[in-house]
Design a protein around this motif. Sequence first.
Motif, PDB file in Angstrom:
ATOM      1  N   ALA A  27      33.814  51.816  56.008  1.00 48.57           N
ATOM      2  CA  ALA A  27      33.844  52.812  57.389  1.00 48.57           C
ATOM      3  C   ALA A  27      32.541  53.684  57.053  1.00 48.57           C
ATOM      4  CB  ALA A  27      35.304  53.479  57.051  1.00 48.57           C
ATOM      5  N   PHE A  28      32.178  53.983  55.911  1.00 43.16           N
ATOM      6  CA  PHE A  28      31.005  54.710  55.608  1.00 43.16           C
ATOM      7  C   PHE A  28      30.068  54.073  55.816  1.00 43.16           C
ATOM      8  CE2 PHE A  28      27.413  55.331  52.821  1.00 43.16           C
ATOM      9  CZ  PHE A  28      27.163  56.714  53.035  1.00 43.16           C
ATOM     10  N   VAL A  29      30.069  52.586  55.695  1.00 41.73           N
ATOM     11  CA  VAL A  29      28.713  51.817  56.173  1.00 41.73           C
ATOM     12  C   VAL A  29      28.469  51.823  57.561  1.00 41.73           C
ATOM     13  CG1 VAL A  29      27.885  49.475  55.884  1.00 41.73           C
ATOM     14  CG2 VAL A  29      28.656  50.707  53.954  1.00 41.73           C
ATOM     15  N   ALA A  30      29.699  51.725  58.247  1.00 35.93           N
ATOM     16  CA  ALA A  30      29.649  51.484  59.759  1.00 35.93           C
ATOM     17  C   ALA A  30      29.184  52.778  60.376  1.00 35.93           C
ATOM     18  CB  ALA A  30      30.964  51.138  60.346  1.00 35.93           C
ATOM     19  N   ALA A  31      29.520  53.837  59.929  1.00 40.70           N
ATOM     20  CA  ALA A  31      29.140  55.047  60.697  1.00 40.70           C
ATOM     21  C   ALA A  31      27.669  55.442  60.381  1.00 40.70           C
ATOM     22  CB  ALA A  31      30.141  56.070  60.108  1.00 40.70           C
ATOM     23  N   ALA A  32      27.301  55.234  59.164  1.00 43.31           N
ATOM     24  CA  ALA A  32      25.997  55.225  58.669  1.00 43.31           C
ATOM     25  C   ALA A  32      24.822  54.378  59.513  1.00 43.31           C
ATOM     26  CB  ALA A  32      25.602  55.127  57.151  1.00 43.31           C
ATOM     27  N   ASN A  33      25.620  53.171  59.884  1.00 46.87           N
ATOM     28  CA  ASN A  33      24.755  52.284  60.413  1.00 46.87           C
ATOM     29  C   ASN A  33      24.517  52.446  61.735  1.00 46.87           C
ATOM     30  OD1 ASN A  33      24.268  50.507  57.869  1.00 46.87           O
ATOM     31  ND2 ASN A  33      25.334  48.883  58.640  1.00 46.87           N
ATOM     32  N   ARG A  34      25.551  52.918  62.253  1.00 45.77           N
ATOM     33  CA  ARG A  34      25.292  53.375  63.820  1.00 45.77           C
ATOM     34  C   ARG A  34      24.382  54.424  64.019  1.00 45.77           C
ATOM     35  NH1 ARG A  34      30.983  52.563  63.620  1.00 45.77           N
ATOM     36  NH2 ARG A  34      31.248  54.877  63.544  1.00 45.77           N
ATOM     37  N   ALA A  35      24.366  55.433  63.019  1.00 42.64           N
ATOM     38  CA  ALA A  35      23.398  56.479  63.204  1.00 42.64           C
ATOM     39  C   ALA A  35      21.829  56.133  62.985  1.00 42.64           C
ATOM     40  CB  ALA A  35      23.911  57.691  62.337  1.00 42.64           C
ATOM     41  N   ASP A  76      19.376  65.987  55.686  1.00 44.96           N
ATOM     42  CA  ASP A  76      18.983  64.913  56.635  1.00 44.96           C
ATOM     43  C   ASP A  76      18.568  63.775  55.980  1.00 44.96           C
ATOM     44  OD1 ASP A  76      18.789  63.662  59.193  1.00 44.96           O
ATOM     45  OD2 ASP A  76      17.105  64.648  59.603  1.00 44.96           O
ATOM     46  N   HIS A  77      19.016  62.611  56.341  1.00 44.01           N
ATOM     47  CA  HIS A  77      18.726  61.164  55.823  1.00 44.01           C
ATOM     48  C   HIS A  77      19.012  60.084  56.584  1.00 44.01           C
ATOM     49  CE1 HIS A  77      23.045  61.354  54.862  1.00 44.01           C
ATOM     50  NE2 HIS A  77      23.015  60.090  54.525  1.00 44.01           N
ATOM     51  N   LEU A  78      18.634  58.955  56.466  1.00 45.91           N
ATOM     52  CA  LEU A  78      19.053  57.653  57.061  1.00 45.91           C
ATOM     53  C   LEU A  78      19.648  56.952  56.175  1.00 45.91           C
ATOM     54  CD1 LEU A  78      16.168  57.289  59.575  1.00 45.91           C
ATOM     55  CD2 LEU A  78      18.399  57.859  59.930  1.00 45.91           C
ATOM     56  N   TYR A  79      20.579  55.885  56.457  1.00 46.64           N
ATOM     57  CA  TYR A  79      21.171  54.946  55.580  1.00 46.64           C
ATOM     58  C   TYR A  79      21.523  53.874  56.569  1.00 46.64           C
ATOM     59  CZ  TYR A  79      24.046  52.225  52.225  1.00 46.64           C
ATOM     60  OH  TYR A  79      24.463  51.250  51.493  1.00 46.64           O
ATOM     61  N   TYR A  80      21.101  52.508  55.821  1.00 47.14           N
ATOM     62  CA  TYR A  80      21.436  51.398  56.541  1.00 47.14           C
ATOM     63  C   TYR A  80      21.688  50.242  55.635  1.00 47.14           C
ATOM     64  CZ  TYR A  80      21.436  47.335  59.727  1.00 47.14           C
ATOM     65  OH  TYR A  80      21.731  46.258  60.287  1.00 47.14           O
ATOM     66  N   GLU A  81      22.615  49.415  55.881  1.00 47.74           N
ATOM     67  CA  GLU A  81      23.213  48.531  54.923  1.00 47.74           C
ATOM     68  C   GLU A  81      23.196  47.264  55.704  1.00 47.74           C
ATOM     69  OE1 GLU A  81      27.237  47.488  52.379  1.00 47.74           O
ATOM     70  OE2 GLU A  81      26.394  49.472  52.073  1.00 47.74           O
ATOM     71  N   GLU A  82      22.613  46.319  55.429  1.00 49.01           N
ATOM     72  CA  GLU A  82      22.536  44.859  55.868  1.00 49.01           C
ATOM     73  C   GLU A  82      23.641  44.133  55.377  1.00 49.01           C
ATOM     74  OE1 GLU A  82      22.147  42.813  58.535  1.00 49.01           O
ATOM     75  OE2 GLU A  82      20.076  43.396  58.581  1.00 49.01           O
ATOM     76  N   THR A  83      24.200  43.329  56.163  1.00 49.59           N
ATOM     77  CA  THR A  83      25.441  42.757  55.741  1.00 49.59           C
ATOM     78  C   THR A  83      25.429  41.443  55.188  1.00 49.59           C
ATOM     79  OG1 THR A  83      26.021  42.178  57.898  1.00 49.59           O
ATOM     80  CG2 THR A  83      27.138  43.992  57.175  1.00 49.59           C
ATOM     81  N   ALA A  84      24.187  40.776  55.097  1.00 55.25           N
ATOM     82  CA  ALA A  84      23.900  39.450  54.573  1.00 55.25           C
ATOM     83  C   ALA A  84      22.455  39.397  54.241  1.00 55.25           C
ATOM     84  CB  ALA A  84      24.310  38.478  55.531  1.00 55.25           C
ATOM     85  N   GLY A  85      22.288  38.373  53.249  1.00 53.26           N
ATOM     86  CA  GLY A  85      20.878  38.232  52.712  1.00 53.26           C
ATOM     87  C   GLY A  85      20.644  38.393  51.180  1.00 53.26           C
ATOM     88  N   GLY A  86      21.321  39.482  50.731  1.00 52.24           N
ATOM     89  CA  GLY A  86      21.299  39.248  49.116  1.00 52.24           C
ATOM     90  C   GLY A  86      20.254  40.248  48.866  1.00 52.24           C
ATOM     91  N   HIS A  87      19.853  40.300  47.216  1.00 52.47           N
ATOM     92  CA  HIS A  87      18.659  41.111  47.011  1.00 52.47           C
ATOM     93  C   HIS A  87      17.404  40.919  47.467  1.00 52.47           C
ATOM     94  CE1 HIS A  87      17.353  44.244  44.045  1.00 52.47           C
ATOM     95  NE2 HIS A  87      16.369  43.260  43.605  1.00 52.47           N
TER      96      HIS A  87
END
Length: 733
Positions: free
Chosen positions: A68-76, A696-707
Amino acid sequence: MNRLILSAAIPALLLGACATAQTGSAPVVQTAERAPPPHFPADLSPAGVRAADDHLALEQVDGAEAMAFVAAANRASLDALTGDPRYETFRGQAEAILTATDRIPAPAFLGDGIGNFWQDATNPKGVWRRTTLDSYASADTQWETLLDIDALARAEGRDWVFKGAACLAPDETRCLINLSDGGKDAVVVREFDLTTKTFIADGFVLPEGKHRISWLDQNTLLVATDFGPGTLTESGYPFIVKSLSRGQTLAQATEVYRGEQGDGGYGVSPVVFRDGAGELQAVVFRRPLDTFNAETWAWSPGTAPRRLSLPDRVDLHGIIGDRLVLTVDQDWTPGIPGWQPVSAGTLAVVPFNALMAGVDHSALPPSRAFSFTPGPRRSISDVRVTDQALIVGLSDNVRGRLAVFSDTPGGWVRRDATVSDNSAVGLGDVSRSSGRAFVSTQGFLTPPTLSLMDVGQADLEVLRSAPAKFDASTHVTEQFEATSSDGTKIPYFVTRPREQSGPAPTILFGYGGFQVSFPPAYKPEMGKLWLENGGVFVQANIRGGGEFGPQWHQAVLNENRQLAFDDFAAVAQDLIDRGITSPRRLGIYGRSNGGVLTSVSITQHPELFNAAVIESPLIDMLRYHELPAGASWIGEYGDPRIPEEAAWIAGYSAYQQLRPDVDYPRVYITTNTRDDRVHPGHARKFAARLGAMGHDHLYYEETAGGHSNDADPVANARRWARHYVYLAQQLMD
């Protein structure tokens, strides 16, 4: 790595203080009187650190709260970045570069031909293919597809990512294919037949895992993997090697070597050395004790392993004749008659049998030994072994050089190949039997050139030259030095507008760890999206890397880690003092271990920077050993379970050092859900704490691809577009 775990109650006031650092001409002093950060642990035991952590739920990779944290941060973040009018231009430019068909296909010798793995817009997951050397060198290369990963993924309904193939010499028609689900380091292994271009129905198959595998012969593998409960270290790597025969299950394999469950590093590895005809020369097992120290054991089928009298810090490159080719990362006195001590950073060729414990040296046949030690500010960057000679890549003040050392009846002879100045020299695959190797050269403003070297002549025959992907005429590359807090000179490269006038938007890149060197390299997406828009790119060769040999790395291990951060801050200050940039226009970028560097830089020196891309990072350094596969890096950073070591780690760990009353720049943190090398919890928790403190900051988490971020060039183009939109917003707007 098996260390005593103790509870620690260290005065929080002392540990909350950052180290005093002097950068360039402007010292930055932080006093111990300052109150500790609000989330600094009351004591530094594992329990105390855990109790002070208000975001532990974000360590659950697929947990409900975390996602849920990832989804909200990704949208922003997507709103802020992909909504920028520059995004689509950057994305299109990056995709055109990453999927371009005029790229140089990376070649590898494969049987009597050349193999290549290729990704483009049509095949984003890629195809493994082959051709002949003559065809490869021609203007119209004819490729034969061996394995289409896109088609395989569609047929099996899996997000397969190709992670390489290991083929049995000399004909190399039987190969072990490594397939990752989503880009993780863990892979499934399947045996593949190049003659039929199909997976073998009754061939070798290994379930998903972080395997260490070598062919012993056509019907036998040496395998280190997860053999069941109690067979992995705390880092999740294997410590047992078994011999697996064709038709056997892993449960039926025969154990041939065992380390200990408390071993560190990346797991025991079986290594099989062969000559150019594919004949077995030797089998060794490397048993890591921690990140950098390892025992070396020799083994033959039907016998017990025998430990070799080698130093623990050593890299093995192959066997030439009856001699082992190695480089030592520590001073070493070989227990061999006639051998003098050698210093760290030396390349040596040592009689293999003479390294066996209890060997009667007087009974050994005479063997021509050899050693080579680079001079000051020089190092050995890479080594390739053929049946006739050694090909050695050298670094001379972070500039590439290339030499061939041949074993002749009159002794060892050195010949230097001619390469362009101010460039990186990379050694590719080698054909042991023919004495040929692929060599690449490139610079920040010079596209790669691929050549073929014949050790008989030590000359380079150009095979392909990549076309320019950006206008390099607008910029120039220079090398400078900054003075760090202890007086050490730190080199760095600046690629800037030729007609620069006043401070310019600047990206400062650094890594500083694990003896990884960063020579000049052509970064086409950076050139197109950043340099062409008037930006400056800086690469800092701080300590922790291998640019000047093992000493450059070892100078900042464990309790000396702060020096690497001081080096980076010194380069930043030097850039400002020279007028190349200003704090308003200076941003930093680092990933993985570079995420430690960038997060610490922001918390220790927020006044120097206005942007930071912190990618796939380690950040919570007091719990990094708890997050897979963090414990494998204790040799680099220290063990937070030991009070003394927890104290020095806590002094810089950015997650614990964040403060609500400090004016941090708006940072961009990004990682990958499927990263099983650096846990996504580091990035998530840092972003969450920044947000909770009102920063203030930006956070984005890709869901595939690995390191590695190499699963899909189209997705990778989106990644680079996000990076450069953010940097443009912070540094150019």
